[in-house]
Enzyme design. Structure first.
Site, mmCIF file in Angstrom:
data_model
loop_
_atom_site.group_PDB
_atom_site.id
_atom_site.type_symbol
_atom_site.label_atom_id
_atom_site.label_comp_id
_atom_site.label_asym_id
_atom_site.label_seq_id
_atom_site.Cartn_x
_atom_site.Cartn_y
_atom_site.Cartn_z
ATOM 1 N N SER A 144 25.994 75.046 66.040
ATOM 2 C CA SER A 144 26.769 76.535 65.262
ATOM 3 C C SER A 144 27.124 77.524 66.496
ATOM 4 C CB SER A 144 25.795 77.291 64.423
ATOM 5 O OG SER A 144 26.569 78.393 63.929
ATOM 6 N N TYR A 158 17.980 81.081 62.214
ATOM 7 C CA TYR A 158 19.100 80.126 62.048
ATOM 8 C C TYR A 158 19.569 79.701 63.547
ATOM 9 C CZ TYR A 158 23.489 78.119 60.921
ATOM 10 O OH TYR A 158 24.627 77.291 61.045
HETATM 11 P P1 NAP Z 1 26.654 73.068 53.292
HETATM 12 O O1 NAP Z 1 28.061 73.283 52.550
HETATM 13 O O2 NAP Z 1 25.441 74.294 52.957
HETATM 14 O O3 NAP Z 1 26.042 71.674 53.049
HETATM 15 C C1 NAP Z 1 25.109 71.480 53.887
HETATM 16 C C2 NAP Z 1 24.710 69.900 53.119
HETATM 17 O O4 NAP Z 1 23.299 69.658 53.979
HETATM 18 C C3 NAP Z 1 24.385 69.914 51.742
HETATM 19 O O5 NAP Z 1 25.108 68.786 51.330
HETATM 20 C C4 NAP Z 1 22.832 69.677 51.665
HETATM 21 O O6 NAP Z 1 22.681 68.530 50.803
HETATM 22 C C5 NAP Z 1 22.460 69.214 53.003
HETATM 23 N N1 NAP Z 1 21.080 69.333 53.393
HETATM 24 C C6 NAP Z 1 20.327 70.464 53.512
HETATM 25 N N2 NAP Z 1 19.262 70.359 53.769
HETATM 26 C C7 NAP Z 1 18.936 68.866 53.923
HETATM 27 C C8 NAP Z 1 17.988 68.016 54.176
HETATM 28 N N3 NAP Z 1 16.802 68.548 54.523
HETATM 29 N N4 NAP Z 1 18.186 66.587 54.138
HETATM 30 C C9 NAP Z 1 19.239 66.374 53.642
HETATM 31 N N5 NAP Z 1 20.339 66.890 53.507
HETATM 32 C C10 NAP Z 1 20.379 68.097 53.713
HETATM 33 O O7 NAP Z 1 26.737 73.368 54.687
HETATM 34 P P2 NAP Z 1 28.296 73.236 55.890
HETATM 35 O O8 NAP Z 1 28.705 74.547 56.043
HETATM 36 O O9 NAP Z 1 29.062 72.100 55.514
HETATM 37 O O10 NAP Z 1 27.456 72.987 57.163
HETATM 38 C C11 NAP Z 1 27.166 71.571 58.073
HETATM 39 C C12 NAP Z 1 26.601 71.864 59.188
HETATM 40 O O11 NAP Z 1 27.478 73.069 60.129
HETATM 41 C C13 NAP Z 1 25.158 72.461 59.104
HETATM 42 O O12 NAP Z 1 24.423 72.138 60.068
HETATM 43 C C14 NAP Z 1 25.510 74.158 59.458
HETATM 44 O O13 NAP Z 1 24.632 74.898 60.262
HETATM 45 C C15 NAP Z 1 26.600 73.911 60.400
HETATM 46 N N6 NAP Z 1 27.686 75.000 60.470
HETATM 47 C C16 NAP Z 1 28.376 75.660 59.495
HETATM 48 C C17 NAP Z 1 28.947 76.513 59.542
HETATM 49 C C18 NAP Z 1 29.747 77.447 58.335
HETATM 50 O O14 NAP Z 1 30.348 78.461 58.627
HETATM 51 N N7 NAP Z 1 29.780 76.820 57.262
HETATM 52 C C19 NAP Z 1 29.086 77.369 60.833
HETATM 53 C C20 NAP Z 1 28.461 77.020 61.723
HETATM 54 C C21 NAP Z 1 27.611 75.607 61.563
HETATM 55 P P3 NAP Z 1 22.126 68.762 49.316
HETATM 56 O O15 NAP Z 1 23.191 69.482 48.662
HETATM 57 O O16 NAP Z 1 22.025 67.310 48.568
HETATM 58 O O17 NAP Z 1 20.648 69.382 49.201
#
Ligand code: NAP
Length: 249
Positions: A144, A158
């Site tokens: 991130s 985080y």
């Molecule tokens: P999201 O919509 O919250 O989705 C996260 C996914 O991770 C969910 O499907 C969840 O599965 C899964 N997950 C969480 N804990 C887990 C575990 N212990 N084991 C297996 N699966 C797990 O997140 P996103 O925004 O798409 O983010 C994806 C990545 O991008 C993350 O690493 C996040 O830190 C990074 N990121 C996101 C943003 C942003 O603005 N969205 C910005 C910077 C970085 P379940 O639903 O089945 O629990």
């Protein structure tokens, strides 16, 4: 010829789901890992299969050492060795100043974001390393831009976990380069996913997006493009690298 197997952790929604769909179109056999939301993960798989491509899903909590080991062993037995891995699963908790957070919260965040990623990389090494009989491979760790700007007053713990992902990825990339494995990092900025609601502010991207140089939040598909490029042979000379997908943040 069988399709290369790509494992995406946390692929049931958000950036992981967008990456899964794009990867399947590009010829991977996509294996989607999820933790709790089987319905969403199965829907992503069904959409991919309906398009004539190949996908499966597997439940495992990547913060649990035993479950990660069992997931990799299950995938090996059922489909074979993976050739590509996207460590996408990540968590944050409610926005607050760091001084109000607890060690238990730091543990939970690091256990998923850092240790889950590290263990999946170790397992993937067993499948991919040429010295272990593998054919090489590509790994993308989703960090991130919070690792760079520190996320003050919201998510410092985080941000620190993503800083650890950055350092780990660099060192691991340099260790395994001679084994035919490329490891790179994608650092998203503000992306429209449900993660922000988990942090307590569903409208966060709308609030901050207009203040960024590109004046908007990003789409999961825009992050998926960077991930797919780093997985592909088009990036064959890149390892230990970082792509920031943050609208200039
Ligand atoms: P999201 O919509 O919250 O989705 C996260 C996914 O991770 C969910 O499907 C969840 O599965 C899964 N997950 C969480 N804990 C887990 C575990 N212990 N084991 C297996 N699966 C797990 O997140 P996103 O925004 O798409 O983010 C994806 C990545 O991008 C993350 O690493 C996040 O830190 C990074 N990121 C996101 C943003 C942003 O603005 N969205 C910005 C910077 C970085 P379940 O639903 O089945 O629990």
């Amino acid at each position: 010829m069988s399709k290369p197997i790509l494992l995406i952790t946390g692929g049931g929604r958000g950036i992981g789901a967008a990456t899964a769909k794009r990867a399947a179109e590009q010829g991977y056999h996509v294996v989607i890992n999820y933790k709790t939301d089987a319905t969403s993960a199965n829907k992503v798989v069904a959409d991919i299969v309906a398009s004539g491509d190949l996908a499966d899903c597997v439940q495992a909590d990547i913060s649990d050492v035993e479950q990660v080991a069992q997931m990799f062993s299950f995938i090996r037995k059922k489909w074979g060795k993976i050739q590509a891995l996207v460590n996408n699963a990540g968590v944050l908790e409610h926005q607050m100043r760091f001084t109000d957070t607890t060690p238990a919260r730091w543990q939970r965040i690091f256990q998923t974001n850092v240790f889950g990623t590290m263990q999946c990389c170790q397992e993937a090494f067993q499948d991919m390393a040429i010295s272990r009989g593998g054919q090489g491979g590509a790994i993308v760790n989703v960090s991130s831009l919070a690792s760079v700007y520190g996320s003050p007053n919201e998510y410092v713990d985080y941000a620190a976990s993503k800083g650890a992902v950055d350092s780990f990825s660099k060192g691991f990339a340099l260790e395994v380069a001679g084994d035919g494995i490329r490891v790179n990092v994608v650092r998203p900025g503000l992306i429209y996913t449900d993660m922000h609601a988990d942090g307590g502010e569903a409208e966060r991207v709308d609030r901050i997006g207009p203040t960024l140089p590109l004046q908007r939040g990003g789409k999961p598909e825009e992050v998926a493009e960077a991930i797919l490029w780093l997985l592909s042979d088009k990036s064959s000379y890149s390892t230990g690298g970082f792509i920031d997908v943050g609208g200039g943040r």
